[in-house]
Write an enzyme that holds these catalytic residues in place. Structure first.
Site, PDB file in Angstrom:
ATOM      1  N   GLY A 159      -3.533  -8.887  -5.020  1.00 13.82           N
ATOM      2  CA  GLY A 159      -2.556  -9.909  -5.388  1.00 13.82           C
ATOM      3  C   GLY A 159      -1.756 -10.494  -4.245  1.00 13.82           C
ATOM      4  O   GLY A 159      -1.418 -11.687  -4.249  1.00 13.82           O
TER       5      GLY A 159
ATOM      6  N   ARG B 232       6.925  -3.593  -7.668  1.00 11.67           N
ATOM      7  CA  ARG B 232       6.012  -4.528  -6.997  1.00 11.67           C
ATOM      8  C   ARG B 232       5.437  -5.508  -8.037  1.00 11.67           C
ATOM      9  O   ARG B 232       5.042  -5.134  -9.132  1.00 11.67           O
ATOM     10  CB  ARG B 232       4.879  -3.750  -6.333  1.00 11.67           C
ATOM     11  CG  ARG B 232       3.789  -4.620  -5.682  1.00 11.67           C
ATOM     12  CD  ARG B 232       2.623  -4.866  -6.616  1.00 11.67           C
ATOM     13  NE  ARG B 232       1.494  -5.521  -5.948  1.00 11.67           N
ATOM     14  CZ  ARG B 232       0.432  -5.984  -6.582  1.00 11.67           C
ATOM     15  NH1 ARG B 232       0.326  -5.878  -7.884  1.00 11.67           N
ATOM     16  NH2 ARG B 232      -0.547  -6.573  -5.918  1.00 11.67           N
ATOM     17  N   VAL B 233       5.409  -6.773  -7.688  1.00 15.49           N
ATOM     18  CA  VAL B 233       4.821  -7.773  -8.577  1.00 15.49           C
ATOM     19  C   VAL B 233       3.652  -8.434  -7.848  1.00 15.49           C
ATOM     20  O   VAL B 233       3.792  -8.836  -6.694  1.00 15.49           O
ATOM     21  CB  VAL B 233       5.873  -8.829  -8.988  1.00 15.49           C
ATOM     22  CG1 VAL B 233       5.233  -9.929  -9.819  1.00 15.49           C
ATOM     23  CG2 VAL B 233       7.011  -8.178  -9.775  1.00 15.49           C
ATOM     24  N   GLY B 234       2.523  -8.525  -8.524  1.00 16.47           N
ATOM     25  CA  GLY B 234       1.344  -9.137  -7.910  1.00 16.47           C
ATOM     26  C   GLY B 234       1.228 -10.609  -8.245  1.00 16.47           C
ATOM     27  O   GLY B 234       2.206 -11.263  -8.634  1.00 16.47           O
ATOM     28  N   ASP B 235       0.022 -11.114  -8.122  1.00 16.70           N
ATOM     29  CA  ASP B 235      -0.217 -12.548  -8.340  1.00 16.70           C
ATOM     30  C   ASP B 235      -0.367 -12.905  -9.822  1.00 16.70           C
ATOM     31  O   ASP B 235      -0.142 -14.057 -10.217  1.00 16.70           O
ATOM     32  CB  ASP B 235      -1.501 -12.977  -7.633  1.00 16.70           C
ATOM     33  CG  ASP B 235      -2.702 -12.208  -8.185  1.00 16.70           C
ATOM     34  OD1 ASP B 235      -2.629 -10.949  -8.236  1.00 16.70           O
ATOM     35  OD2 ASP B 235      -3.691 -12.835  -8.587  1.00 16.70           O
TER      36      ASP B 235
ATOM     37  N   THR C 278      -8.357 -12.508 -10.001  1.00 17.55           N
ATOM     38  CA  THR C 278      -8.209 -11.054  -9.960  1.00 17.55           C
ATOM     39  C   THR C 278      -8.558 -10.569  -8.565  1.00 17.55           C
ATOM     40  O   THR C 278      -9.476 -11.081  -7.931  1.00 17.55           O
ATOM     41  CB  THR C 278      -9.119 -10.357 -11.001  1.00 17.55           C
ATOM     42  OG1 THR C 278      -8.997  -8.944 -10.818  1.00 17.55           O
ATOM     43  CG2 THR C 278     -10.569 -10.765 -10.897  1.00 17.55           C
ATOM     44  N   GLY C 279      -7.805  -9.599  -8.097  1.00 16.74           N
ATOM     45  CA  GLY C 279      -8.054  -9.088  -6.757  1.00 16.74           C
ATOM     46  C   GLY C 279      -6.760  -8.617  -6.133  1.00 16.74           C
ATOM     47  O   GLY C 279      -5.790  -8.323  -6.841  1.00 16.74           O
TER      48      GLY C 279
ATOM     49  N   THR D  41      -8.079  -5.935 -14.026  1.00 15.03           N
ATOM     50  CA  THR D  41      -7.218  -7.000 -14.544  1.00 15.03           C
ATOM     51  C   THR D  41      -8.049  -7.860 -15.489  1.00 15.03           C
ATOM     52  O   THR D  41      -9.253  -8.014 -15.284  1.00 15.03           O
ATOM     53  CB  THR D  41      -6.727  -7.856 -13.361  1.00 15.03           C
ATOM     54  OG1 THR D  41      -5.826  -7.066 -12.606  1.00 15.03           O
ATOM     55  CG2 THR D  41      -6.041  -9.135 -13.793  1.00 15.03           C
TER      56      THR D  41
HETATM   57  N1  ASP Z   1      -4.356  -9.150  -8.973  1.00 16.57           N
HETATM   58  C1  ASP Z   1      -3.796  -7.950  -9.529  1.00 16.57           C
HETATM   59  C2  ASP Z   1      -2.553  -7.602  -8.760  1.00 16.57           C
HETATM   60  O1  ASP Z   1      -2.554  -7.726  -7.561  1.00 16.57           O
HETATM   61  C3  ASP Z   1      -4.730  -6.784  -9.499  1.00 16.57           C
HETATM   62  C4  ASP Z   1      -6.165  -7.074  -9.847  1.00 16.57           C
HETATM   63  O2  ASP Z   1      -6.513  -8.172 -10.181  1.00 16.57           O
HETATM   64  O3  ASP Z   1      -6.970  -6.136  -9.786  1.00 16.57           O
HETATM   65  O4  ASP Z   1      -1.601  -7.155  -9.351  1.00 16.57           O
END
Ligand code: ASP
Length: 322
Positions: A242, A216-219, A239-240, A188
């Site tokens: 979500g 699916r929707v992340g953060d 990032t991580g 990300t």
């Molecule tokens: N945070 C992002 C998500 O969960 C993925 C990522 O940052 O690697 O969609």
């Protein structure tokens, strides 16, 4: 009369100087996760693309441009690079397509724009910004968001544009091994910046998590979870994993700890990332505050990251520091 004009000119000049904050700068990330021992040529590629993004954003700040423009520019460069999980090179959903999310926030006005689940927008951060600037909404999704973008000639591409050979092979491999829990994929991208006028901005763009269910929707597109900016406190991009970032409202929590509890940026970031770790979430954040202090914290093996602040040298790192 001439003297009067001169005096007026000097007064105006000094006002614009006073309005400039001493420090300005940009921090960028290219994702956090299991990043270990990359081959040296790959490492070089990452470092060179990160520095291109940082320097392009910094140049805008240096010449008096806005933090929003700097963040957008830096993210565009990373979205266009196949190295990162955003724009070209995004990870693929369970059914093999790239489904993109992004958000941006202006710390001066608290205006924000976000887009989720788009399949044809070359640079999702640009659509997020359009939504912020040209619509009365904060977030739009899927086809509706793309239709809105078309009204403003946003660049659309065939969905095959996003799929690199590397991602496709990774997808086929993971499809076979699927049900393995460990399907995290980093990359990300995000940027936070403080401009010469004391304005903060944050932005994040992603393909999400590898093998995510479609829809699916992340953060990353959620204001307060993956992105937040407020001139009174700080600008944050995360990032991580979500789902954990959403549950903890990570980005907004950092700002709130500064606003309501007077914590410094680094203490606020530490506290929130500790909480993330406690509940089993992985990832990290980059942040910059209104005085130009920065914080970069993550609980994974690595995070592609770098920054350039006024009067300092560019700094780029990939791995955890021992
Ligand atoms: N945070 C992002 C998500 O969960 C993925 C990522 O940052 O690697 O969609």
């Amino acid at each position: 009369m001439r003297i009067l004009i001169r005096i007026l000119f000097f007064i105006l000049l000094s006002i614009s100087t006073i309005a400039q904050s001493a420090k300005y700068g940009i921090v960028v990330h290219g994702g956090a996760g299991v990043i270990k021992n990359l081959p040296p040529d790959k490492e070089k590629e990452y470092i060179s693309k990160l520095s291109e993004a940082i320097e392009a954003g910094y140049k805008i700040l240096e010449s008096g441009g806005s933090s929003l423009d700097a963040v957008t520019k830096a993210i565009n460069i990373l979205e266009d690079s196949p190295l990162f999980n955003a724009g070209k090179g995004a990870v693929l959903t369970e059914n093999g397509i790239a489904e993109l999310d992004a958000s941006i926030m202006d710390g001066k006005t608290l205006m924000a724009g976000a887009v989720a689940g788009v399949h044809h927008v070359k640079n999702p951060i640009n659509l997020a910004r359009l939504i912020m600037e040209k619509s009365p909404h904060v977030m739009m999704i899927g086809n509706g968001a793309e239709e809105f973008g078309k009204l403003f000639n946003i660049e659309l591409v065939d969905s095959s544009y996003f799929i690199t050979n590397e991602r496709w092979n990774q997808y086929l491999k993971m499809k076979q091994e699927y049900e393995k829990k460990d399907v995290e994929k980093h990359g990300t991208v995000g940027a936070v910046a403080l401009d010469k006028y004391g304005n903060l901005a944050a932005g994040t763009s992603t393909g999400g998590m590898m093998m995510k269910k479609f829809g699916r929707v992340g953060d990353s597109p959620i204001i307060g979870a993956g992105t937040y900016a407020n001139n009174n406190t700080c600008a944050v991009s995360g990032t991580g994993h979500g789902e954990y970032f959403i549950r903890l409202g990570i980005a907004r929590d950092i700002s709130s700890l500064m606003e309501y509890k007077n914590l410094s940026l680094s203490d606020a970031v530490k506290e929130v990332i500790n909480k993330l770790t406690q509940i089993g979430g992985t990832g990290g954040v980059i942040a910059i505050d209104k005085s130009g202090n920065i914080a970069i914290t993550f609980n994974t093996d690595g995070m592609f990251r770098g920054y350039l602040l006024s009067d300092e040298k560019i700094n780029i790192k990939i791995y955890k520091e021992e």
